[in-house]
Design a protein around this motif. Structure first.
Motif, PDB file in Angstrom:
ATOM      1  N   ASP A  45       0.809  -1.218   0.000  1.00 49.15           N
ATOM      2  CA  ASP A  45       0.000   0.000   0.000  1.00 49.15           C
ATOM      3  C   ASP A  45       0.843   1.269   0.000  1.00 49.15           C
ATOM      4  O   ASP A  45       0.306   2.378   0.061  1.00 49.15           O
ATOM      5  N   GLY A  46       2.174   1.117  -0.055  1.00 52.54           N
ATOM      6  CA  GLY A  46       3.062   2.270  -0.083  1.00 52.54           C
ATOM      7  C   GLY A  46       3.428   2.813   1.274  1.00 52.54           C
ATOM      8  O   GLY A  46       4.226   3.748   1.377  1.00 52.54           O
ATOM      9  N   ARG A  47       2.867   2.247   2.336  1.00 53.25           N
ATOM     10  CA  ARG A  47       3.169   2.724   3.688  1.00 53.25           C
ATOM     11  C   ARG A  47       4.495   2.149   4.179  1.00 53.25           C
ATOM     12  O   ARG A  47       4.825   1.001   3.902  1.00 53.25           O
ATOM     13  N   THR A  48       5.234   2.971   4.914  1.00 55.98           N
ATOM     14  CA  THR A  48       6.486   2.517   5.503  1.00 55.98           C
ATOM     15  C   THR A  48       6.244   2.038   6.926  1.00 55.98           C
ATOM     16  O   THR A  48       5.166   2.244   7.490  1.00 55.98           O
ATOM     17  N   PHE A  49       7.254   1.420   7.523  1.00 56.03           N
ATOM     18  CA  PHE A  49       7.106   0.853   8.865  1.00 56.03           C
ATOM     19  C   PHE A  49       6.914   1.925   9.933  1.00 56.03           C
ATOM     20  O   PHE A  49       6.400   1.656  11.017  1.00 56.03           O
ATOM     21  N   CYS A 165      14.719  -6.294  -9.851  1.00 61.26           N
ATOM     22  CA  CYS A 165      14.405  -6.556  -8.440  1.00 61.26           C
ATOM     23  C   CYS A 165      13.344  -5.589  -7.923  1.00 61.26           C
ATOM     24  O   CYS A 165      12.438  -5.983  -7.181  1.00 61.26           O
ATOM     25  N   VAL A 166      13.461  -4.319  -8.312  1.00 60.90           N
ATOM     26  CA  VAL A 166      12.493  -3.312  -7.872  1.00 60.90           C
ATOM     27  C   VAL A 166      11.091  -3.675  -8.347  1.00 60.90           C
ATOM     28  O   VAL A 166      10.104  -3.519  -7.621  1.00 60.90           O
ATOM     29  N   ALA A 167      10.995  -4.170  -9.568  1.00 58.91           N
ATOM     30  CA  ALA A 167       9.689  -4.528 -10.123  1.00 58.91           C
ATOM     31  C   ALA A 167       9.027  -5.663  -9.352  1.00 58.91           C
ATOM     32  O   ALA A 167       7.797  -5.809  -9.386  1.00 58.91           O
ATOM     33  N   ALA A 168       9.835  -6.461  -8.649  1.00 56.22           N
ATOM     34  CA  ALA A 168       9.291  -7.601  -7.910  1.00 56.22           C
ATOM     35  C   ALA A 168       9.001  -7.281  -6.451  1.00 56.22           C
ATOM     36  O   ALA A 168       8.460  -8.122  -5.732  1.00 56.22           O
ATOM     37  N   LEU A 169       9.340  -6.084  -5.996  1.00 56.65           N
ATOM     38  CA  LEU A 169       9.155  -5.721  -4.594  1.00 56.65           C
ATOM     39  C   LEU A 169       7.715  -5.292  -4.318  1.00 56.65           C
ATOM     40  O   LEU A 169       6.997  -4.870  -5.233  1.00 56.65           O
ATOM     41  N   PRO A 170       7.280  -5.373  -3.056  1.00 56.33           N
ATOM     42  CA  PRO A 170       5.935  -4.886  -2.706  1.00 56.33           C
ATOM     43  C   PRO A 170       5.797  -3.397  -3.016  1.00 56.33           C
ATOM     44  O   PRO A 170       6.746  -2.635  -2.851  1.00 56.33           O
ATOM     45  N   GLY A 171       4.632  -2.993  -3.461  1.00 61.97           N
ATOM     46  CA  GLY A 171       4.394  -1.586  -3.765  1.00 61.97           C
ATOM     47  C   GLY A 171       5.037  -1.125  -5.052  1.00 61.97           C
ATOM     48  O   GLY A 171       5.218   0.078  -5.256  1.00 61.97           O
ATOM     49  N   ALA A 172       5.368  -2.055  -5.948  1.00 58.47           N
ATOM     50  CA  ALA A 172       6.068  -1.691  -7.182  1.00 58.47           C
ATOM     51  C   ALA A 172       5.223  -0.823  -8.108  1.00 58.47           C
ATOM     52  O   ALA A 172       5.765  -0.138  -8.978  1.00 58.47           O
ATOM     53  N   LEU A 174       3.407   1.672  -7.099  1.00 59.96           N
ATOM     54  CA  LEU A 174       3.250   2.988  -6.483  1.00 59.96           C
ATOM     55  C   LEU A 174       4.453   3.861  -6.797  1.00 59.96           C
ATOM     56  O   LEU A 174       5.599   3.403  -6.761  1.00 59.96           O
ATOM     57  N   LEU A 175       4.201   5.134  -7.083  1.00 61.27           N
ATOM     58  CA  LEU A 175       5.250   6.036  -7.552  1.00 61.27           C
ATOM     59  C   LEU A 175       6.318   6.308  -6.501  1.00 61.27           C
ATOM     60  O   LEU A 175       7.515   6.220  -6.789  1.00 61.27           O
ATOM     61  N   ALA A 176       5.910   6.657  -5.276  1.00 60.73           N
ATOM     62  CA  ALA A 176       6.883   7.088  -4.262  1.00 60.73           C
ATOM     63  C   ALA A 176       7.906   6.006  -3.927  1.00 60.73           C
ATOM     64  O   ALA A 176       9.118   6.238  -4.049  1.00 60.73           O
ATOM     65  N   PRO A 177       7.483   4.809  -3.484  1.00 57.06           N
ATOM     66  CA  PRO A 177       8.495   3.802  -3.150  1.00 57.06           C
ATOM     67  C   PRO A 177       9.314   3.349  -4.350  1.00 57.06           C
ATOM     68  O   PRO A 177      10.524   3.137  -4.244  1.00 57.06           O
ATOM     69  N   THR A 178       8.664   3.209  -5.510  1.00 57.60           N
ATOM     70  CA  THR A 178       9.392   2.755  -6.697  1.00 57.60           C
ATOM     71  C   THR A 178      10.409   3.799  -7.147  1.00 57.60           C
ATOM     72  O   THR A 178      11.534   3.464  -7.532  1.00 57.60           O
ATOM     73  N   GLY A 179      10.035   5.071  -7.084  1.00 58.13           N
ATOM     74  CA  GLY A 179      10.969   6.128  -7.462  1.00 58.13           C
ATOM     75  C   GLY A 179      12.192   6.156  -6.568  1.00 58.13           C
ATOM     76  O   GLY A 179      13.329   6.252  -7.049  1.00 58.13           O
ATOM     77  N   VAL A 180      11.982   6.050  -5.252  1.00 63.47           N
ATOM     78  CA  VAL A 180      13.107   6.046  -4.315  1.00 63.47           C
ATOM     79  C   VAL A 180      13.989   4.826  -4.541  1.00 63.47           C
ATOM     80  O   VAL A 180      15.226   4.908  -4.510  1.00 63.47           O
TER      81      VAL A 180
END
Length: 219
Positions: A45-49, A165-172, A174-180
């Motif tokens: 969902d793009g939320r961090t811990f 690897c980034v494409a396979a991560l959760p939230g891929a 979503l713009l914010a986490p993928t951009g970072v």
């Protein structure tokens, strides 16, 4: 909010240009992006811990992440700038303007784009100025040999692998986490390319020394 890179580097690069001997530029830049590093572990969902964009997080998150004292100042610039773009409360306090009520438009929809464009342009200009200053300071010094084919070859391989690897991560999606994450992949790719050139240059110097010792030309 402004983009992690290069917009958020503008305040700290300005400080480096203004007082180059006060702080380490790498530490400042690392600190300036530290609050967004948490996006590397963002969920679907793009939320961090945790919320790493708070003033207390400068010390329990940003400082350990950046591992440098000057990074706190860089991270503070990130948190402060995000606060200015996230809320219009400061406009109400300083100027008596209720932006959302007067315009009917959320403040962040205007401030995000404006701060990203202005910050990115300023960061590029300041980085170029610092680069020219560095060239003057290293004028006359022996610099490592340039091997663009090796550098970009290794960097390209790391970038492709990292992007996969980034494409396979959760939230891929979503713009914010993928951009970072992609920014970190780009940095890792450039670092890998530089290390490859450095290791290769050392190997060549070692071969030259051994050859010189055998032939006696190194004496």
């Amino acid at each position: 909010m402004p983009l992690t890179f290069p917009a958020h580097l503008a305040p700290v690069l300005a400080l480096k240009v203004w007082r180059p001997r006060w702080c380490d530029g790498v530490a400042l830049s690392t600190g300036a992006v530290a609050p967004d590093v948490a996006y590397l572990a963002a969920g679907p969902d793009g939320r961090t811990f945790a919320d790493t964009h708070t003033w207390p997080a400068l010390f329990w998150w940003c400082l350990p992440v950046a591992l440098a004292y000057a990074a706190v100042l860089g991270a503070a610039s990130h948190v402060g700038w995000d606060w200015l773009t996230h809320t219009d409360d400061w406009l109400r306090v300083l100027f008596g303007i209720d932006w959302s009520r007067v315009t009917g438009v959320a403040w962040w929809t205007v401030s995000d784009l404006t701060s990203t464009v202005v910050g990115s342009a300023l960061a590029v200009v300041l980085a170029a100025r610092l680069g020219r200053r560095g060239e003057r300071e290293t004028d006359g010094l022996a610099l490592p040999a340039r091997r663009p084919t090796l550098f970009w070859g290794v960097a390209g391989l790391v970038a492709v692998a990292g992007a996969a690897c980034v494409a396979a991560l959760p939230g891929a999606t979503l713009l914010a986490p993928t951009g970072v994450r992609l920014i970190h992949v780009a940095g890792l790719a450039l670092l890998a390319g530089g290390l490859a050139v450095k290791v290769s240059s050392r190997g060549r110097r070692g071969v030259w020394r051994r050859t010189a010792e055998r032939t006696g030309t190194g004496r």
